[in-house]
Design a protein around this motif. Sequence first.
Motif, PDB file in Angstrom:
ATOM      1  N   SER A 152       0.836  -1.205   0.000  1.00  0.00           N
ATOM      2  CA  SER A 152       0.000   0.000   0.000  1.00  0.00           C
ATOM      3  C   SER A 152       0.869   1.252   0.000  1.00  0.00           C
ATOM      4  O   SER A 152       0.570   2.243  -0.665  1.00  0.00           O
ATOM      5  N   VAL A 153       1.971   1.186   0.752  1.00  0.00           N
ATOM      6  CA  VAL A 153       2.911   2.297   0.770  1.00  0.00           C
ATOM      7  C   VAL A 153       3.572   2.439  -0.596  1.00  0.00           C
ATOM      8  O   VAL A 153       3.690   3.536  -1.150  1.00  0.00           O
ATOM      9  N   GLU A 154       3.999   1.317  -1.157  1.00  0.00           N
ATOM     10  CA  GLU A 154       4.656   1.344  -2.465  1.00  0.00           C
ATOM     11  C   GLU A 154       3.723   1.880  -3.556  1.00  0.00           C
ATOM     12  O   GLU A 154       4.141   2.663  -4.415  1.00  0.00           O
ATOM     13  N   GLU A 155       2.468   1.447  -3.527  1.00  0.00           N
ATOM     14  CA  GLU A 155       1.507   1.882  -4.543  1.00  0.00           C
ATOM     15  C   GLU A 155       1.237   3.379  -4.431  1.00  0.00           C
ATOM     16  O   GLU A 155       1.140   4.078  -5.443  1.00  0.00           O
ATOM     17  N   SER A 156       1.126   3.872  -3.218  1.00  0.00           N
ATOM     18  CA  SER A 156       0.947   5.312  -3.023  1.00  0.00           C
ATOM     19  C   SER A 156       2.135   6.072  -3.588  1.00  0.00           C
ATOM     20  O   SER A 156       1.979   7.092  -4.275  1.00  0.00           O
ATOM     21  N   THR A 166      -7.497   4.227   1.908  1.00  0.00           N
ATOM     22  CA  THR A 166      -8.107   2.905   1.776  1.00  0.00           C
ATOM     23  C   THR A 166      -7.913   2.345   0.376  1.00  0.00           C
ATOM     24  O   THR A 166      -7.794   1.125   0.192  1.00  0.00           O
ATOM     25  N   GLU A 167      -7.853   3.232  -0.623  1.00  0.00           N
ATOM     26  CA  GLU A 167      -7.640   2.784  -2.005  1.00  0.00           C
ATOM     27  C   GLU A 167      -6.277   2.118  -2.167  1.00  0.00           C
ATOM     28  O   GLU A 167      -6.131   1.134  -2.914  1.00  0.00           O
ATOM     29  N   HIS A 168      -5.281   2.623  -1.458  1.00  0.00           N
ATOM     30  CA  HIS A 168      -3.942   2.031  -1.546  1.00  0.00           C
ATOM     31  C   HIS A 168      -3.891   0.690  -0.816  1.00  0.00           C
ATOM     32  O   HIS A 168      -3.196  -0.236  -1.250  1.00  0.00           O
ATOM     33  N   LEU A 169      -4.632   0.588   0.272  1.00  0.00           N
ATOM     34  CA  LEU A 169      -4.725  -0.704   0.965  1.00  0.00           C
ATOM     35  C   LEU A 169      -5.397  -1.742   0.071  1.00  0.00           C
ATOM     36  O   LEU A 169      -4.973  -2.903   0.022  1.00  0.00           O
ATOM     37  N   LEU A 170      -6.447  -1.338  -0.649  1.00  0.00           N
ATOM     38  CA  LEU A 170      -7.113  -2.258  -1.572  1.00  0.00           C
ATOM     39  C   LEU A 170      -6.169  -2.662  -2.701  1.00  0.00           C
ATOM     40  O   LEU A 170      -6.113  -3.841  -3.083  1.00  0.00           O
ATOM     41  N   LEU A 171      -5.422  -1.702  -3.230  1.00  0.00           N
ATOM     42  CA  LEU A 171      -4.430  -2.028  -4.251  1.00  0.00           C
ATOM     43  C   LEU A 171      -3.393  -2.997  -3.695  1.00  0.00           C
ATOM     44  O   LEU A 171      -2.923  -3.894  -4.405  1.00  0.00           O
ATOM     45  N   GLY A 172      -3.026  -2.816  -2.431  1.00  0.00           N
ATOM     46  CA  GLY A 172      -2.084  -3.724  -1.791  1.00  0.00           C
ATOM     47  C   GLY A 172      -2.605  -5.150  -1.757  1.00  0.00           C
ATOM     48  O   GLY A 172      -1.876  -6.109  -2.031  1.00  0.00           O
ATOM     49  N   ILE A 173      -3.886  -5.300  -1.433  1.00  0.00           N
ATOM     50  CA  ILE A 173      -4.513  -6.626  -1.417  1.00  0.00           C
ATOM     51  C   ILE A 173      -4.484  -7.248  -2.810  1.00  0.00           C
ATOM     52  O   ILE A 173      -4.121  -8.419  -2.984  1.00  0.00           O
ATOM     53  N   LEU A 174      -4.870  -6.461  -3.818  1.00  0.00           N
ATOM     54  CA  LEU A 174      -4.917  -6.964  -5.188  1.00  0.00           C
ATOM     55  C   LEU A 174      -3.524  -7.290  -5.707  1.00  0.00           C
ATOM     56  O   LEU A 174      -3.327  -8.281  -6.413  1.00  0.00           O
ATOM     57  N   LYS A 175      -2.557  -6.450  -5.356  1.00  0.00           N
ATOM     58  CA  LYS A 175      -1.191  -6.650  -5.814  1.00  0.00           C
ATOM     59  C   LYS A 175      -0.569  -7.872  -5.145  1.00  0.00           C
ATOM     60  O   LYS A 175       0.157  -8.643  -5.789  1.00  0.00           O
ATOM     61  N   GLU A 176      -0.825  -8.056  -3.859  1.00  0.00           N
ATOM     62  CA  GLU A 176      -0.278  -9.213  -3.135  1.00  0.00           C
ATOM     63  C   GLU A 176      -0.790 -10.501  -3.782  1.00  0.00           C
ATOM     64  O   GLU A 176      -0.036 -11.437  -3.999  1.00  0.00           O
ATOM     65  N   GLY A 177      -2.074 -10.537  -4.044  1.00  0.00           N
ATOM     66  CA  GLY A 177      -2.648 -11.531  -4.941  1.00  0.00           C
ATOM     67  C   GLY A 177      -2.851 -12.944  -4.456  1.00  0.00           C
ATOM     68  O   GLY A 177      -3.419 -13.755  -5.192  1.00  0.00           O
ATOM     69  N   GLY A 178      -2.432 -13.272  -3.237  1.00  0.00           N
ATOM     70  CA  GLY A 178      -2.538 -14.668  -2.844  1.00  0.00           C
ATOM     71  C   GLY A 178      -3.175 -14.919  -1.497  1.00  0.00           C
ATOM     72  O   GLY A 178      -3.234 -16.065  -1.046  1.00  0.00           O
ATOM     73  N   GLY A 179      -3.635 -13.887  -0.845  1.00  0.00           N
ATOM     74  CA  GLY A 179      -4.207 -14.043   0.485  1.00  0.00           C
ATOM     75  C   GLY A 179      -5.654 -14.496   0.466  1.00  0.00           C
ATOM     76  O   GLY A 179      -6.291 -14.608  -0.590  1.00  0.00           O
ATOM     77  N   ALA A 180      -6.172 -14.748   1.657  1.00  0.00           N
ATOM     78  CA  ALA A 180      -7.573 -15.166   1.783  1.00  0.00           C
ATOM     79  C   ALA A 180      -8.522 -14.087   1.280  1.00  0.00           C
ATOM     80  O   ALA A 180      -9.626 -14.395   0.804  1.00  0.00           O
ATOM     81  N   ALA A 181      -8.108 -12.823   1.349  1.00  0.00           N
ATOM     82  CA  ALA A 181      -8.957 -11.736   0.849  1.00  0.00           C
ATOM     83  C   ALA A 181      -9.252 -11.913  -0.635  1.00  0.00           C
ATOM     84  O   ALA A 181     -10.371 -11.655  -1.091  1.00  0.00           O
TER      85      ALA A 181
END
Length: 204
Positions: A152-156, A166-181
């Motif tokens: 999220s920090v990197e994307e910002s 919150t948008e950067h946190l969501l991007l972090g989830i999508l970028k990480e790509g492998g979690g339960a989320a």
Amino acid sequence: SANAETMEDLLSFLTTEKNKSDRVVEPVNNTSTQEGFMFEKFFESIFERLFGFMTDRFHLKGFERFTQKAVTAISIAQSESRRLGHQYVGTEQILLGLIGEGSGFASQFLTSVGVNLEKAQIEVEKIIGRGKGNTPLDIPFTPRAKRVLELSVEESQKLGHNYIGTEHLLLGILKEGGGAAIKVLQNLGVDLASLEQRLRKALT
């Protein structure tokens, strides 16, 4: 995990003075010394878990880069962990926090693709079940959740923003790509590629 040089770069980004031309959105309202101290301790605990160390360059000016809504989302994520009796905060709890926050960029985007808190909570419980309780007061983040925060920090930073919302946190989830989320979103029928594309378009 980010190497030492990347960690130092991220810390530097977080603690650099804001440029007057930077876009400022949802700033954390540090109206009192006590409130500022609370935010400082909150983010100290997060980044100590992320990087395993603290430096004297990590000070209150950097915390202003996390928006109030992002802080609220993380707080809700911790509450969701307690609700299910787990002893960690994973990507799935961060996702629930983003939805539960209710008014941020991430919540709006997730709502637009049919994701609401009740549906997401059901899917999370299906995937991870309920824990045994005894959730610690200081809940640790899973390695994937730590990575989401890093991303999220990197994307910002990549987007040239002077805040982490919150948008950067969501991007972090999508970028990480492998979690339960990610599995939760897939189970709810979300087109992840389309969601990320729309989100990035809205932020540029």
